[in-house]
Enzyme design. Sequence first.
Site, short mmCIF file in Angstrom:
data_model
loop_
_atom_site.label_atom_id
_atom_site.label_comp_id
_atom_site.label_asym_id
_atom_site.label_seq_id
_atom_site.Cartn_x
_atom_site.Cartn_y
_atom_site.Cartn_z
CG ASP A 85 -12.84 8.68 -5.37
OD1 ASP A 85 -12.20 8.71 -6.43
OD2 ASP A 85 -13.37 9.71 -4.88
CE LYS A 116 -23.32 7.92 8.96
NZ LYS A 116 -23.79 9.31 8.87
CD GLU A 153 -14.93 1.05 1.33
OE1 GLU A 153 -16.09 1.50 1.23
OE2 GLU A 153 -14.01 1.71 1.83
CE LYS A 194 -16.21 8.35 -8.18
NZ LYS A 194 -16.21 9.61 -7.41
P1 IMP Z 1 -11.58 6.76 -1.10
O1 IMP Z 1 -11.35 8.07 -1.81
O2 IMP Z 1 -11.27 5.58 -2.00
O3 IMP Z 1 -10.80 6.73 0.18
O4 IMP Z 1 -13.12 6.67 -0.78
C1 IMP Z 1 -13.60 7.13 0.44
C2 IMP Z 1 -15.08 7.11 0.55
O5 IMP Z 1 -15.56 8.26 -0.10
C3 IMP Z 1 -15.90 5.97 -0.06
O6 IMP Z 1 -16.00 4.84 0.76
C4 IMP Z 1 -17.25 6.64 -0.22
O7 IMP Z 1 -18.01 6.57 0.96
C5 IMP Z 1 -16.86 8.07 -0.51
N1 IMP Z 1 -16.95 8.35 -1.96
C6 IMP Z 1 -15.99 8.25 -2.91
N2 IMP Z 1 -16.47 8.57 -4.12
C7 IMP Z 1 -17.77 8.89 -3.92
C8 IMP Z 1 -18.84 9.30 -4.80
O8 IMP Z 1 -18.72 9.42 -6.03
N3 IMP Z 1 -20.04 9.52 -4.19
C9 IMP Z 1 -20.27 9.39 -2.86
N4 IMP Z 1 -19.30 9.01 -2.02
C10 IMP Z 1 -18.08 8.75 -2.54
#
Ligand code: IMP
Length: 182
Positions: A106, A46, A102, A134
């Site tokens: 992260d 979302k 996106e 990040k």
């Molecule tokens: P990934 O770790 O790159 O797979 O990110 C997965 C998802 O985690 C992202 O699309 C966000 O929805 C959520 N996410 C990652 N970092 C944060 C943060 O600092 N705050 C809130 N949601 C996060």
Amino acid sequence: MSELADPRFTKILHNHQEIEGAAKRIAARIDQDYAGKTPVMVVVLKGAVMWAGDLFRNITNDIEMDFIDIASYHGGISSSNKITLRTDLTTDVKDRDVIIVEDIVDTGLSLRFLEDLLKSRGARSVQTATMLNKKAGHKIDVSAKYVGFEIDNEFVAGYGLDYQEIWRNLPFIGVVNPEIYS
Ligand code: IMP
């Protein structure tokens, strides 16, 4: 209460105006890079919804929109390594130029999952427009072509991003006060 006095956050990283500015900058690049094409913009639910609104309002070329929901976070503040598909696209992406929209990259695992999925379905090209990156959080080698802002490895919320499903509606991105979740 002013944003800065908000005890839920230790710092406001970007306000609404700055985020809109980033969306305009990226929309102009997408208009240029996809001139004469009609990319399918895949919004990752979302978290990317507010960012997608800003981005789409500023793209002047023809685009299509679709939505996908994947799960990787489980209500906490750290990512789980397992990604599951919750709601699929309705568009056939075979031979299409796709731009993943996106909220944040992260660990990079969600982006890798989406890239692999779209490529396995025959997308002609797959690029990503993320509001936040990040870099220090990346666990694998992924990269987004269009990045709104680079941020440090801190847990943020607002502007689509949640803390335990709340605060997505806030018109700014802030660093969540660790006292709240420790
Ligand atoms: P990934 O770790 O790159 O797979 O990110 C997965 C998802 O985690 C992202 O699309 C966000 O929805 C959520 N996410 C990652 N970092 C944060 C943060 O600092 N705050 C809130 N949601 C996060």
